[in-house]
Design an enzyme around this catalytic site. Structure first.
Site, PDB file in Angstrom:
ATOM      1  N   SER A 253      30.723  37.428   5.945  1.00  0.00           N
ATOM      2  CA  SER A 253      29.704  36.593   6.803  1.00  0.00           C
ATOM      3  C   SER A 253      30.064  35.098   6.318  1.00  0.00           C
ATOM      4  O   SER A 253      29.710  34.229   6.846  1.00  0.00           O
ATOM      5  CB  SER A 253      28.285  36.962   6.716  1.00  0.00           C
ATOM      6  OG  SER A 253      27.701  37.917   7.498  1.00  0.00           O
TER       7      SER A 253
ATOM      8  N   LYS B 180      27.080  29.745   1.906  1.00  0.00           N
ATOM      9  CA  LYS B 180      27.000  31.111   2.835  1.00  0.00           C
ATOM     10  C   LYS B 180      27.291  32.332   1.749  1.00  0.00           C
ATOM     11  O   LYS B 180      28.364  32.210   1.253  1.00  0.00           O
ATOM     12  CB  LYS B 180      28.051  30.852   4.000  1.00  0.00           C
ATOM     13  CG  LYS B 180      27.655  31.842   4.993  1.00  0.00           C
ATOM     14  CD  LYS B 180      26.419  31.808   5.790  1.00  0.00           C
ATOM     15  CE  LYS B 180      26.201  32.875   6.541  1.00  0.00           C
ATOM     16  NZ  LYS B 180      25.753  34.158   5.570  1.00  0.00           N
ATOM     17  N   THR B 181      26.358  33.151   2.250  1.00  0.00           N
ATOM     18  CA  THR B 181      26.565  34.349   1.534  1.00  0.00           C
ATOM     19  C   THR B 181      27.511  35.190   2.507  1.00  0.00           C
ATOM     20  O   THR B 181      27.474  35.038   3.781  1.00  0.00           O
ATOM     21  CB  THR B 181      25.381  35.157   1.267  1.00  0.00           C
ATOM     22  OG1 THR B 181      24.613  35.331   2.463  1.00  0.00           O
ATOM     23  CG2 THR B 181      24.555  34.507   0.292  1.00  0.00           C
ATOM     24  N   GLY B 182      28.001  36.710   1.819  1.00  0.00           N
ATOM     25  CA  GLY B 182      28.852  37.336   2.701  1.00  0.00           C
ATOM     26  C   GLY B 182      28.717  38.603   2.193  1.00  0.00           C
ATOM     27  O   GLY B 182      28.695  38.885   0.855  1.00  0.00           O
TER      28      GLY B 182
END
Length: 261
Positions: free
Chosen positions: A68, A205-207
């Site tokens: 993500s 932003k995480t993923g």
């Protein structure tokens, strides 16, 4: 930049080359304490404190699924392609019940970024198609620029990017140097805001691919930004996910890039 112009770019955007990063043995202890295998790259661009640092430099060059974190780039693509006007446009929920309750409602770009709403970006991918997605990826110089494989291609498919490449991409976004309208780059940076203090802003932003977890972004200070990209293996799956942010925050505090707890 109008999408017609972007798609005509024949060569990849030359992302900045990171200066040779200094290994940080003290950061190894932070990974060990969390029982985590991974890497982190930090570029401190604050005036008077410039430097590049890394834990596990070999892995920092390894391309992995962006998961993500790709939503940052994908948001720019959706805006450029005219799939979104702005951060207020409503993307209607399709009525399919999904495992994350926050996904089961209409979305905007801001909510989709904050809640990492996968179905919104899957819709963008269907509307664009593989060829157009790949053209955008090449124009951005994003990782290996592959939009092929299982869907979604940024999680299950062939797209891959390294931690070093993540930081280079973020540096271009910070400077409004990606091949997109400056207004779109500013908008995406706005929806990336995760936290802020009196004199700093954290955009991130995480993923998570299921196997690898990411946290990427930068902290803005009056003297300049501090960029970061971390990825770790997640053998315990969701139980490992908090480590992404915990380790990164500890790393940034060693550089006084985040305030103390």
């Amino acid at each position: 930049m109008h999408r017609r112009h972007l798609l005509l770019l024949a060569t990849a955007l030359p992302l900045p080359t990171l200066a040779a990063a200094k290994p940080r043995p003290d950061w190894s202890a932070l990974f060990a304490a969390a029982n985590a295998q991974g890497t982190i790259v930090v570029v401190d661009a604050r005036q008077g404190q410039e430097g590049s640092y890394v834990h596990n430099p070999a892995r920092a060059d390894q391309r992995l699924s962006p998961a993500s974190t790709f939503k940052v780039a994908h948001s720019l693509v959706a805006l450029d392609a005219g799939l979104l006007r702005d951060e207020f446009q409503v993307v209607p929920w399709d009525g399919v019940q999904r495992s994350v309750p926050a996904w089961n409602q209409d979305q905007t770009l801001r909510s989709a970024m904050r809640q990492s709403t996968v179905w919104v970006f899957e819709g963008f991918a269907r509307q664009l198609g593989e060829a157009r997605e790949a053209a955008y990826l090449r124009a951005m110089g994003y990782g290996n620029a592959l939009a092929s494989g299982a869907a979604p291609f940024w999680v299950e498919g062939d797209l891959a990017i390294s931690a070093n490449e993540q930081v280079a991409f973020l540096q271009c976004l910070y400077r409004n140097e990606l091949p997109f309208a400056v207004a779109h780059q500013r908008l995406v940076k706005d929806v990336m805001v995760a936290e802020a203090g009196p004199d700093w802003i954290l955009r991130a932003k995480t993923g998570w691919s299921g196997q690898v977890g990411w946290w990427v972004g930068w902290v803005e200070w009056p003297t300049g930004p501090v960029f970061f990209a971390l990825n770790i293996d997640t053998p315990q799956r969701m139980a490992d996910l908090p480590k992404r942010i915990d380790i990164t925050r500890q790393v940034l505090r060693t550089l006084k890039a985040l305030p103390p707890v």
